[in-house]
Design a protein around this motif. Structure first.
Motif, PDB file in Angstrom:
ATOM      1  N   GLU A 277       5.658  24.175  17.300  1.00  0.00           N
ATOM      2  CA  GLU A 277       7.232  23.997  16.973  1.00  0.00           C
ATOM      3  C   GLU A 277       7.760  23.467  18.461  1.00  0.00           C
ATOM      4  O   GLU A 277       8.927  23.116  18.460  1.00  0.00           O
ATOM      5  CB  GLU A 277       7.955  24.911  16.493  1.00  0.00           C
ATOM      6  CG  GLU A 277       7.519  25.476  15.070  1.00  0.00           C
ATOM      7  CD  GLU A 277       8.389  26.668  14.819  1.00  0.00           C
ATOM      8  OE1 GLU A 277       8.220  27.034  13.442  1.00  0.00           O
ATOM      9  OE2 GLU A 277       8.679  27.536  15.569  1.00  0.00           O
TER      10      GLU A 277
ATOM     11  N   GLY B 245       8.947  19.595  20.655  1.00  0.00           N
ATOM     12  CA  GLY B 245       7.821  18.914  19.730  1.00  0.00           C
ATOM     13  C   GLY B 245       7.884  17.569  19.953  1.00  0.00           C
ATOM     14  O   GLY B 245       8.438  16.843  20.646  1.00  0.00           O
TER      15      GLY B 245
ATOM     16  N   GLY C   4       8.803  14.793  17.861  1.00  0.00           N
ATOM     17  CA  GLY C   4       9.914  14.245  17.463  1.00  0.00           C
ATOM     18  C   GLY C   4      11.144  14.816  18.330  1.00  0.00           C
ATOM     19  O   GLY C   4      12.286  14.137  17.841  1.00  0.00           O
TER      20      GLY C   4
ATOM     21  N   GLN D 131      15.650  14.983  16.977  1.00  0.00           N
ATOM     22  CA  GLN D 131      15.587  14.584  15.367  1.00  0.00           C
ATOM     23  C   GLN D 131      14.815  15.363  14.666  1.00  0.00           C
ATOM     24  O   GLN D 131      15.160  15.741  13.457  1.00  0.00           O
ATOM     25  CB  GLN D 131      15.200  13.178  15.382  1.00  0.00           C
ATOM     26  CG  GLN D 131      15.452  12.623  14.246  1.00  0.00           C
ATOM     27  CD  GLN D 131      16.958  12.464  13.836  1.00  0.00           C
ATOM     28  OE1 GLN D 131      17.688  12.246  14.436  1.00  0.00           O
ATOM     29  NE2 GLN D 131      17.265  13.136  12.340  1.00  0.00           N
ATOM     30  N   ASP D 132      13.691  15.904  14.966  1.00  0.00           N
ATOM     31  CA  ASP D 132      12.911  16.605  14.107  1.00  0.00           C
ATOM     32  C   ASP D 132      13.507  18.166  14.095  1.00  0.00           C
ATOM     33  O   ASP D 132      13.402  18.652  12.964  1.00  0.00           O
ATOM     34  CB  ASP D 132      11.406  16.951  14.550  1.00  0.00           C
ATOM     35  CG  ASP D 132      10.510  15.914  14.679  1.00  0.00           C
ATOM     36  OD1 ASP D 132      10.818  14.744  13.778  1.00  0.00           O
ATOM     37  OD2 ASP D 132       9.348  15.873  15.357  1.00  0.00           O
ATOM     38  N   ALA D 133      14.072  18.382  15.152  1.00  0.00           N
ATOM     39  CA  ALA D 133      15.050  19.847  15.079  1.00  0.00           C
ATOM     40  C   ALA D 133      16.252  19.589  14.138  1.00  0.00           C
ATOM     41  O   ALA D 133      16.356  20.521  13.338  1.00  0.00           O
ATOM     42  CB  ALA D 133      15.314  20.138  16.444  1.00  0.00           C
ATOM     43  N   ARG D 134      16.812  18.373  14.035  1.00  0.00           N
ATOM     44  CA  ARG D 134      17.996  18.375  13.115  1.00  0.00           C
ATOM     45  C   ARG D 134      17.386  18.380  11.796  1.00  0.00           C
ATOM     46  O   ARG D 134      18.165  18.722  10.824  1.00  0.00           O
ATOM     47  CB  ARG D 134      18.794  16.951  13.636  1.00  0.00           C
ATOM     48  CG  ARG D 134      19.650  17.130  14.866  1.00  0.00           C
ATOM     49  CD  ARG D 134      20.415  16.064  14.835  1.00  0.00           C
ATOM     50  NE  ARG D 134      20.072  14.982  15.376  1.00  0.00           N
ATOM     51  CZ  ARG D 134      19.626  14.656  16.703  1.00  0.00           C
ATOM     52  NH1 ARG D 134      19.906  15.608  17.664  1.00  0.00           N
ATOM     53  NH2 ARG D 134      18.836  13.575  17.218  1.00  0.00           N
ATOM     54  N   ASP D 135      16.353  17.524  11.591  1.00  0.00           N
ATOM     55  CA  ASP D 135      15.566  17.465  10.085  1.00  0.00           C
ATOM     56  C   ASP D 135      15.489  18.711   9.570  1.00  0.00           C
ATOM     57  O   ASP D 135      15.616  19.135   8.531  1.00  0.00           O
ATOM     58  CB  ASP D 135      14.684  16.572  10.246  1.00  0.00           C
ATOM     59  CG  ASP D 135      14.941  15.255  10.330  1.00  0.00           C
ATOM     60  OD1 ASP D 135      16.248  14.779  10.401  1.00  0.00           O
ATOM     61  OD2 ASP D 135      14.140  14.292  10.600  1.00  0.00           O
ATOM     62  N   ALA D 136      15.015  19.713  10.582  1.00  0.00           N
ATOM     63  CA  ALA D 136      14.335  21.002  10.034  1.00  0.00           C
ATOM     64  C   ALA D 136      15.571  21.981   9.950  1.00  0.00           C
ATOM     65  O   ALA D 136      15.632  22.865   8.823  1.00  0.00           O
ATOM     66  CB  ALA D 136      13.590  21.652  11.143  1.00  0.00           C
TER      67      ALA D 136
END
Length: 139
Positions: free
Chosen positions: A63, A83, A85, A88-93
């Motif tokens: 993570e 991580g 991404g 953006q990956d954090a927002r998506d998660a």
């Protein structure tokens, strides 16, 4: 940082370890570069299998919260590099997790306004902001 787990809770021990370390990062108790205890030492301290600790550390690594440095052990990663991404990956998660929680809340009879109010109070408590009508200091 004192890390505790509750073996009587329903969630897995590795998840409790992961969640407590993420909480430590969020509260500033753990900073970038701080070393985590070795897998063996934490397992012994908590009285649990070292594979459970290893699973928690691997999840934290995947993570982006922790950097593994071979014999140098696990260290807290740079917050800006969470991580592959990043942000953006954090927002998506977070979006996915909130959607799941909202669906479960609605299925139990909760309204959109109740959900929004609860989410606002939890958010404010995490970010140490004052919310009108909030009587709890932490969520």
């Amino acid at each position: 940082m004192i890390l505790t787990i509750d073996q009587s809770r329903g969630d897995p021990l590795y998840r409790q370890i992961r969640d407590r370390i993420v909480e430590g990062i969020a509260t500033g108790e753990l900073q970038e570069g701080d070393a985590l205890p070795s897998v063996r030492r934490l397992g012994e301290d908590l009285g649990i299998n070292l594979h459970t600790v290893n699973k928690a550390y691997a999840l934290l690594r995947d993570e982006g919260y922790v950097v593994m440095r071979g014999r140098g052990g696990a260290r807290i990663a740079c917050p800006a590099k969470t991580g592959p991404g990043g942000a953006q990956d954090a927002r998506d998660a977070v979006r996915a997790a909130l959607a799941k929680i909202a669906v479960e809340f609605k299925a139990r009879g909760g309204s959109a306004s109740e959900f929004e109010a609860l989410a606002a109070r939890v958010c404010a408590s995490v970010y140490d902001e004052n919310v009108p009508g909030d009587t709890q200091s932490r969520a």
